[in-house]
Scaffold this active site. Structure first.
Site, short mmCIF file in Angstrom:
data_model
loop_
_atom_site.label_atom_id
_atom_site.label_comp_id
_atom_site.label_asym_id
_atom_site.label_seq_id
_atom_site.Cartn_x
_atom_site.Cartn_y
_atom_site.Cartn_z
N ARG A 90 0.86 -1.19 0.00
CA ARG A 90 0.00 0.00 0.00
C ARG A 90 0.89 1.24 0.00
O ARG A 90 1.88 1.32 0.73
CB ARG A 90 -0.93 0.02 1.21
CG ARG A 90 -1.74 -1.23 1.42
CD ARG A 90 -2.60 -1.60 0.23
NE ARG A 90 -3.79 -0.79 0.09
CZ ARG A 90 -4.71 -0.99 -0.84
NH1 ARG A 90 -4.55 -1.95 -1.72
NH2 ARG A 90 -5.78 -0.22 -0.91
N ASP A 141 4.97 -0.26 -6.93
CA ASP A 141 3.77 -0.68 -7.65
C ASP A 141 2.55 0.03 -7.08
O ASP A 141 1.43 -0.17 -7.53
CB ASP A 141 3.58 -2.20 -7.56
CG ASP A 141 2.40 -2.67 -8.40
OD1 ASP A 141 2.38 -2.36 -9.60
OD2 ASP A 141 1.49 -3.32 -7.84
N GLU A 157 -2.36 7.57 -5.44
CA GLU A 157 -2.62 6.97 -6.75
C GLU A 157 -4.10 6.93 -7.13
O GLU A 157 -4.43 6.74 -8.31
CB GLU A 157 -2.09 5.53 -6.77
CG GLU A 157 -2.87 4.59 -5.87
CD GLU A 157 -2.27 3.19 -5.83
OE1 GLU A 157 -2.95 2.29 -5.32
OE2 GLU A 157 -1.14 3.00 -6.28
N HIS A 174 -0.12 -0.29 -9.78
CA HIS A 174 -0.79 -1.25 -8.89
C HIS A 174 -1.21 -2.52 -9.65
O HIS A 174 -2.35 -2.99 -9.53
CB HIS A 174 -2.03 -0.60 -8.24
CG HIS A 174 -2.26 -1.08 -6.84
ND1 HIS A 174 -2.45 -0.24 -5.79
CD2 HIS A 174 -2.32 -2.32 -6.32
CE1 HIS A 174 -2.64 -0.93 -4.68
NE2 HIS A 174 -2.57 -2.21 -4.98
#
Length: 332
Positions: free
Chosen positions: A236, A260, A265, A297
């Protein structure tokens, strides 16, 4: 017949969703829209909700859902930090997640990212694209077996990542407030977090976001990492203070970073911003940095994971509608 609305639906989810609905004799309607005040009218006539929210819901929407007869929200992800869990509980709305849809997918992504980082794949490809075929120390690589890999969070994903890294011959250490006996087959636990930071050549994060670990990787923690270390976050975004991270990569204290997930985001992920201005200088700095790999992600993004997320989310929705409960309720 039970009527379920599946929102935030992508094309890659529809085949699995339609087959599940057929197998379970459920009337399923899919929508690409996300739930918000402007799309709330789409809920009329449905019994259950299966969502893939990225943005949160207004706090007063939980009472509105209760008033309109809804008792659950089935989120198609492990993370549920986009929801106000306590407010949902007060309104009798049970929220479910999918805690383990395909731990292998994330673990494999992390290991492949680590390999690309230590082999300087990005830098080499950039040079080759300019017809620079020279060798020098800036692209001299290390071998995984010579490194110490730090696994932060040793649940299902962390353990699989540890197992794969150990298969390469790496020394694998772990840190977790709740140690798992099974994880000890693949790693050695460190009891002191600072010692864990100092010993790891590569740290990969596998924890949920909580109020306690928000910005756990702040400037102070990042400075305690081994000089030249690599940080990988496929968990996260809020666990890492992005501005502090950029500072540490710019200074050379960290040699590379794989993200990632990014703490801000939500407005961007799953959307095409090709013709739009990001208007987020921090994200732009991540994207432009030669020593940072950012991906939207997608560490989980395999066919098996999508099937498990879709079918698991819909099943949790149906379970609550039929029995009033699910094994995956996160706000009891």
């Amino acid at each position: 017949m039970t009527k379920i609305l599946m929102m935030g639906t992508r094309k890659d989810e529809t085949l699995f969703a339609n087959q599940w609905a057929k197998d379970h004799d459920v009337s399923l309607t899919t929508s690409t829209e996300f739930l918000n005040n402007e799309t709330y009218h789409l809920l009329k006539g449905f019994d259950g909700l299966c969502l893939q929210q990225t943005m949160g819901l207004p706090d007063d929407m939980y009472a509105r859902l209760k008033k309109d007869g809804f008792t659950q929200i089935a989120q198609r992800s492990a993370g549920v930090d986009m929801y106000h869990l306590e407010e949902a509980k007060r309104q009798g709305i049970k929220i479910t997640n999918i805690p383990a849809y395909s731990p292998n997918s994330v673990a494999e992504f992390v290991v492949s990212s680590a390999l690309n980082a230590i082999r300087h794949t990005h830098a080499i490809q950039n040079r080759v694209s300019k017809h620079d075929f020279s060798w020098d120390q800036s692209i001299l690589s290390r071998e995984i077996r010579s490194l110490t890999i730090g696994i932060l969070g040793t649940g299902k994903i962390g353990q699989i990542a540890a197992q794969i890294f150990k298969g390469f011959g790496a020394t694998v250490i772990g840190y977790d407030l709740y140690q798992n006996k099974s994880a000890k087959n693949f790693l050695t636990y460190k009891d002191d977090f600072d010692d864990f930071l100092k010993k790891s050549d590569i740290i990969t994060i596998h924890m949920p976001l909580t109020p306690e670990n928000y910005h756990q990787f702040n400037e102070e923690a990042l400075k305690k990492m081994k000089p030249g270390a690599i940080l990988i976050n496929a968990a996260r975004g809020g666990i890492v203070d992005t501005k502090a991270l950029l500072k540490m990569v710019d200074s050379g204290h960290l040699s590379y970073c794989v993200l990632d997930t990014y703490e801000n985001e939500m407005p961007f992920v799953t959307k095409d911003w090709t013709e739009k201005s990001l208007e987020d200088p921090v994200l732009e700095a991540l994207l432009e940095h030669e020593n940072i790999q950012y991906t939207p992600h997608i560490a989980f993004y395999t066919d098996m994971a999508i099937e498990n997320l879709v079918c698991g989310g819909l099943q949790a929705c149906l379970d609550i509608l039929k029995t009033g409960d699910s094994a995956y309720v996160v706000n009891r």
